[in-house]
Design a protein around this motif. Structure first.
Motif, PDB file in Angstrom:
ATOM      1  N   GLY A 276      16.180  19.766  43.885  1.00  0.00           N
ATOM      2  CA  GLY A 276      15.836  18.612  44.560  1.00  0.00           C
ATOM      3  C   GLY A 276      14.741  17.798  44.146  1.00  0.00           C
ATOM      4  N   ILE A 277      14.194  16.735  44.703  1.00  0.00           N
ATOM      5  CA  ILE A 277      13.084  16.028  44.095  1.00  0.00           C
ATOM      6  C   ILE A 277      11.969  16.276  44.863  1.00  0.00           C
ATOM      7  CG2 ILE A 277      12.654  13.659  44.031  1.00  0.00           C
ATOM      8  CD1 ILE A 277      15.401  12.641  44.272  1.00  0.00           C
ATOM      9  N   LEU A 278      11.058  16.728  43.962  1.00  0.00           N
ATOM     10  CA  LEU A 278       9.559  16.887  44.530  1.00  0.00           C
ATOM     11  C   LEU A 278       8.626  15.955  43.975  1.00  0.00           C
ATOM     12  CD1 LEU A 278       7.400  19.065  45.290  1.00  0.00           C
ATOM     13  CD2 LEU A 278       7.051  19.722  42.843  1.00  0.00           C
ATOM     14  N   TRP A 279       7.809  15.452  45.129  1.00  0.00           N
ATOM     15  CA  TRP A 279       6.662  14.276  44.949  1.00  0.00           C
ATOM     16  C   TRP A 279       5.552  14.850  45.229  1.00  0.00           C
ATOM     17  CZ3 TRP A 279       2.805  11.773  47.532  1.00  0.00           C
ATOM     18  CH2 TRP A 279       2.333  10.539  46.781  1.00  0.00           C
ATOM     19  N   GLY A 280       4.526  14.594  44.410  1.00  0.00           N
ATOM     20  CA  GLY A 280       3.126  15.363  44.581  1.00  0.00           C
ATOM     21  C   GLY A 280       2.022  14.487  43.493  1.00  0.00           C
ATOM     22  N   PHE A 281       1.017  14.703  43.807  1.00  0.00           N
ATOM     23  CA  PHE A 281       0.378  15.838  44.350  1.00  0.00           C
ATOM     24  C   PHE A 281      -0.708  15.529  45.327  1.00  0.00           C
ATOM     25  CE2 PHE A 281       1.943  17.697  40.651  1.00  0.00           C
ATOM     26  CZ  PHE A 281       2.876  18.650  40.980  1.00  0.00           C
ATOM     27  N   LYS A 282      -0.559  14.353  46.182  1.00  0.00           N
ATOM     28  CA  LYS A 282      -1.018  13.820  47.130  1.00  0.00           C
ATOM     29  C   LYS A 282      -0.660  14.230  48.583  1.00  0.00           C
ATOM     30  CE  LYS A 282      -3.997  11.082  44.510  1.00  0.00           C
ATOM     31  NZ  LYS A 282      -3.753   9.758  44.385  1.00  0.00           N
ATOM     32  N   LEU A 290      18.633  18.857  47.434  1.00  0.00           N
ATOM     33  CA  LEU A 290      19.608  18.036  47.121  1.00  0.00           C
ATOM     34  C   LEU A 290      20.702  17.820  48.292  1.00  0.00           C
ATOM     35  CD1 LEU A 290      20.716  19.524  43.535  1.00  0.00           C
ATOM     36  CD2 LEU A 290      19.808  17.155  44.000  1.00  0.00           C
ATOM     37  N   ASP A 291      20.757  19.050  48.921  1.00  0.00           N
ATOM     38  CA  ASP A 291      21.907  19.021  50.207  1.00  0.00           C
ATOM     39  C   ASP A 291      21.266  18.197  51.248  1.00  0.00           C
ATOM     40  OD1 ASP A 291      19.918  20.523  51.215  1.00  0.00           O
ATOM     41  OD2 ASP A 291      21.059  22.258  51.624  1.00  0.00           O
ATOM     42  N   ARG A 292      19.984  17.478  51.378  1.00  0.00           N
ATOM     43  CA  ARG A 292      19.232  16.763  52.214  1.00  0.00           C
ATOM     44  C   ARG A 292      19.518  15.208  51.720  1.00  0.00           C
ATOM     45  NH1 ARG A 292      17.986  18.279  57.398  1.00  0.00           N
ATOM     46  NH2 ARG A 292      17.691  20.643  57.402  1.00  0.00           N
ATOM     47  N   VAL A 301      14.732  -3.993  40.684  1.00  0.00           N
ATOM     48  CA  VAL A 301      14.920  -3.770  39.365  1.00  0.00           C
ATOM     49  C   VAL A 301      14.399  -4.875  38.717  1.00  0.00           C
ATOM     50  CG1 VAL A 301      16.565  -2.961  37.499  1.00  0.00           C
ATOM     51  CG2 VAL A 301      16.746  -2.332  39.940  1.00  0.00           C
ATOM     52  N   LEU A 302      13.178  -4.745  37.949  1.00  0.00           N
ATOM     53  CA  LEU A 302      12.782  -5.839  37.299  1.00  0.00           C
ATOM     54  C   LEU A 302      12.667  -5.584  35.577  1.00  0.00           C
ATOM     55  CD1 LEU A 302       9.589  -6.458  39.512  1.00  0.00           C
ATOM     56  CD2 LEU A 302      11.990  -7.533  39.677  1.00  0.00           C
ATOM     57  N   GLN A 303      11.884  -6.253  34.972  1.00  0.00           N
ATOM     58  CA  GLN A 303      11.927  -6.225  33.561  1.00  0.00           C
ATOM     59  C   GLN A 303      11.104  -5.091  33.132  1.00  0.00           C
ATOM     60  OE1 GLN A 303      10.515  -9.583  31.488  1.00  0.00           O
ATOM     61  NE2 GLN A 303      10.880  -8.616  29.643  1.00  0.00           N
ATOM     62  N   ARG A 304      10.206  -4.539  34.062  1.00  0.00           N
ATOM     63  CA  ARG A 304       9.397  -3.477  33.358  1.00  0.00           C
ATOM     64  C   ARG A 304       9.377  -2.275  34.373  1.00  0.00           C
ATOM     65  NH1 ARG A 304       6.580  -7.991  31.872  1.00  0.00           N
ATOM     66  NH2 ARG A 304       5.434  -7.853  33.749  1.00  0.00           N
ATOM     67  N   THR A 305       9.521  -2.551  35.764  1.00  0.00           N
ATOM     68  CA  THR A 305       9.538  -1.187  36.755  1.00  0.00           C
ATOM     69  C   THR A 305      11.003  -1.461  37.668  1.00  0.00           C
ATOM     70  OG1 THR A 305       8.349  -2.692  38.214  1.00  0.00           O
ATOM     71  CG2 THR A 305       7.303  -1.223  36.591  1.00  0.00           C
ATOM     72  N   PHE A 306      10.918  -0.417  38.527  1.00  0.00           N
ATOM     73  CA  PHE A 306      12.070  -0.669  39.417  1.00  0.00           C
ATOM     74  C   PHE A 306      11.616   0.491  40.608  1.00  0.00           C
ATOM     75  CE2 PHE A 306      13.189   2.953  37.096  1.00  0.00           C
ATOM     76  CZ  PHE A 306      13.718   3.780  37.681  1.00  0.00           C
ATOM     77  N   ASN A 307      12.149   0.301  41.723  1.00  0.00           N
ATOM     78  CA  ASN A 307      11.904   1.139  42.868  1.00  0.00           C
ATOM     79  C   ASN A 307      13.210   2.033  43.219  1.00  0.00           C
ATOM     80  OD1 ASN A 307       9.695  -0.254  43.019  1.00  0.00           O
ATOM     81  ND2 ASN A 307       9.976  -1.061  45.024  1.00  0.00           N
ATOM     82  N   MET A 308      13.003   3.016  43.623  1.00  0.00           N
ATOM     83  CA  MET A 308      14.062   4.238  43.968  1.00  0.00           C
ATOM     84  C   MET A 308      14.029   4.247  45.683  1.00  0.00           C
ATOM     85  SD  MET A 308      15.202   7.659  42.371  1.00  0.00           S
ATOM     86  CE  MET A 308      13.926   8.428  43.198  1.00  0.00           C
ATOM     87  N   VAL A 309      14.970   4.193  46.335  1.00  0.00           N
ATOM     88  CA  VAL A 309      15.066   4.499  47.671  1.00  0.00           C
ATOM     89  C   VAL A 309      15.797   5.734  47.868  1.00  0.00           C
ATOM     90  CG1 VAL A 309      15.593   3.760  50.125  1.00  0.00           C
ATOM     91  CG2 VAL A 309      14.359   1.993  48.344  1.00  0.00           C
ATOM     92  N   VAL A 310      15.700   6.693  48.415  1.00  0.00           N
ATOM     93  CA  VAL A 310      16.261   7.924  48.833  1.00  0.00           C
ATOM     94  C   VAL A 310      16.551   8.153  50.356  1.00  0.00           C
ATOM     95  CG1 VAL A 310      16.471  10.366  48.538  1.00  0.00           C
ATOM     96  CG2 VAL A 310      15.367   9.245  46.892  1.00  0.00           C
ATOM     97  N   GLU A 311      17.786   7.973  50.672  1.00  0.00           N
ATOM     98  CA  GLU A 311      18.051   8.195  52.164  1.00  0.00           C
ATOM     99  C   GLU A 311      18.152   9.727  52.473  1.00  0.00           C
ATOM    100  OE1 GLU A 311      21.378   7.296  55.381  1.00  0.00           O
ATOM    101  OE2 GLU A 311      21.401   6.001  53.608  1.00  0.00           O
ATOM    102  N   VAL A 312      17.329  10.296  53.391  1.00  0.00           N
ATOM    103  CA  VAL A 312      17.302  11.634  53.852  1.00  0.00           C
ATOM    104  C   VAL A 312      17.820  12.043  55.066  1.00  0.00           C
ATOM    105  CG1 VAL A 312      15.777  13.576  53.795  1.00  0.00           C
ATOM    106  CG2 VAL A 312      14.997  11.704  52.273  1.00  0.00           C
ATOM    107  N   ASP A 313      18.706  13.022  54.803  1.00  0.00           N
ATOM    108  CA  ASP A 313      19.407  13.668  56.170  1.00  0.00           C
ATOM    109  C   ASP A 313      18.317  14.364  56.639  1.00  0.00           C
ATOM    110  OD1 ASP A 313      20.821  14.679  58.114  1.00  0.00           O
ATOM    111  OD2 ASP A 313      22.428  15.534  56.861  1.00  0.00           O
ATOM    112  N   LEU A 314      18.012  14.456  58.032  1.00  0.00           N
ATOM    113  CA  LEU A 314      16.963  15.137  58.662  1.00  0.00           C
ATOM    114  C   LEU A 314      17.495  15.826  59.697  1.00  0.00           C
ATOM    115  CD1 LEU A 314      14.096  12.457  59.306  1.00  0.00           C
ATOM    116  CD2 LEU A 314      14.151  14.044  57.458  1.00  0.00           C
ATOM    117  N   GLY A 315      18.790  15.886  59.764  1.00  0.00           N
ATOM    118  CA  GLY A 315      19.741  16.894  60.516  1.00  0.00           C
ATOM    119  C   GLY A 315      19.454  16.005  62.146  1.00  0.00           C
TER     120      GLY A 315
END
Length: 452
Positions: A276-282, A290-292, A301-315
């Motif tokens: 899966g995807i880990l975000w840290g360390f704050k 992955l299954d969530r 999506v710009l010339q130098r950066t972009f954003n990523m949005v993850v939709e998470v299934d919380l049950g």
């Protein structure tokens, strides 16, 4: 005259200073001192017994402890505190099988501790103390995820171990949800332990199977979890599976297995791991299995950066979106090709793009009709006064949208945004959580202050 076992009494009656004060005043004869010591020993044994049972009687006793402190069913903060105290007492009562001294911990507290492993528990304690540090006690059976990754942006290679107790990896995405215990993050160097650092009955075995801190903890953590029937494996980052396209100037010969990203106003690191995807360390740490992951989309999506949005299934038919922003454009391809597509994750950004283009086309058509109605028609049916730049209305609209996005990127100040994922922050939280991952390096003055 025998003396009171104040250390055991404080451990047993932690949170009840009134009882401790009463015992100290009443312990004025050898008989009473002996009686209070026996009571403390008995209570400690009963608490240890309760924590090792899973039957209805043990559950009922834990509920009664919560009610005795004025909290119904032990569901409030008092109940959680009682549960933590019981685990601390039970852990302290078990013999230490392996002890590793002077390990830098960054979450839930930033300090150097001795890490102790017993049959059923992993805990941290201040050097020279006999009791676990408050809030740093973990039952082996309750560890749900374990990770091992390099610490980003350190000149000398170090590694972070990240342990998530059960049901804590997505807590920050659930409104109003709190966990009884926080994830555990500690840092080790790439070298081997110094003489005298490892102790306990298991020290000789540990020395025979490991020559570095990493091999020591990989063996010890896995062995202890397996001994109680926990099949959780330690998941490590692997540059062969995923690595950033950005070059590390501080460790040029090593491929970065992370990418930089913001979560709200907090800067951190994303690790795209097999599990899966880990975000840290704050704080608060986040791991999305992955299954969530219901879907992934790319925005801004710009010339130098972009954003990523993850939709998470919380049950329970609940879902939450978490946005990671200001990711370097150079990593767009590797994230999309090597991770999203490789794991067959649903990409909803294509639907968003199609919708945006359809709206642009519709707006362009409306503008063209208005121009035709208000001006003189030319030979090609175009509106009078239309700019002679060779572009269609749709192309002009797309160009205007791109120019606007470029201006937004230049004006973007991540420090001015609130947490887009809705997680709360304290004004002094960044000081408490140790900043970037495993900031185990502390100067001597800080260590001395912490110990005091």
């Amino acid at each position: 005259m025998a003396s009171l076992d104040t250390e055991r009494l404080r451990l047993v009656f932690e949170g009840r200073p009134d009882i401790l004060t009463g015992i100290e005043k009443a312990a004025d004869t050898p008989e009473r001192v002996s009686l209070f010591n026996k009571i403390a020993s008995f209570v400690q044994e009963r608490l240890a017994g309760d924590s090792s049972q899973d039957g209805p009687a043990a559950k009922r006793r834990r509920v009664d402890v919560g009610n005795a402190n004025g909290h119904a069913n032990g569901t409030s903060s008092g109940g959680a505190s009682s549960s933590g105290e019981a685990a601390s007492t039970a852990a302290a009562a078990e013999p230490v099988l392996l002890e590793v001294k002077d390990i830098s911990v960054s979450i839930p507290q930033r300090k150097k501790f001795d890490l102790c492993m017993t049959k059923n528990y992993l805990y941290a304690r201040v050097s020279g103390a006999s009791a676990p540090a408050q809030g740093i006690v973990y039952a082996w059976k309750d560890i749900e995820y374990a990770f091992y990754v390099p610490v980003p942006e350190k000149t000398q290679l170090q590694y972070n171990y990240i342990l998530f107790p059960r049901n804590t990896s997505l807590t920050s995405l659930k409104a109003g949800a709190t966990a009884d215990v926080e994830p555990f993050v500690f840092t080790v160097p790439s070298t081997g332990p110094k003489p005298g650092t490892v102790g306990g009955p298991g020290a000789n075995t540990a020395a025979s199977v490991s020559d570095t801190y990493s091999s020591l903890f990989n063996w010890a953590l896995t062995n202890q979890m397996r001994s109680v029937g926990n099949r959780t494996s330690i998941v490590a980052s692997d540059a062969k599976v995923f690595h950033s396209m950005m070059r590390q100037s501080h460790r040029p010969n090593e491929k970065a297995v992370h990418v930089k990203a913001f979560r709200g106003s907090k800067d951190g690191y994303l690790f795209f791991l097999p599990a899966g995807i880990l975000w840290g360390f704050k704080k608060p740490l986040l791991f999305i299995p992955l299954d969530r992951i219901a879907a992934v989309s790319y925005t801004s999506v710009l010339q130098r950066t972009f954003n990523m949005v993850v939709e998470v299934d919380l049950g329970d038919e609940q879902a939450e979106e978490v946005e990671f922003s200001m990711i370097d454009q150079e990593d767009y391809g590797v994230i999309d090709e090597k991770y999203v597509k490789r794991h067959a994750l649903q990409d909803r950004s294509m639907a968003d793009k199609r919708k945006a283009k359809r709206e642009l086309a519709e707006n362009a058509k409306d503008g063209k009709k208005k121009g035709e109605a208000g001006g003189e028609e030319g030979a090609d049916g175009g509106a009078a006064g239309e700019p002679d730049d060779g572009l269609t209305e749709l192309q002009r609209a797309e160009q205007a949208l791109q120019d606007e996005e470029d201006e937004d990127e230049e004006d973007y100040d991540p420090g001015s945004d609130g947490d887009s994922d809705g997680s709360g922050t304290d004004s002094d939280e960044d000081d408490d959580d140790g900043g970037e991952g495993g900031e185990g390096e502390m100067d001597e003055d800080e260590d001395e202050d912490d110990d005091e």
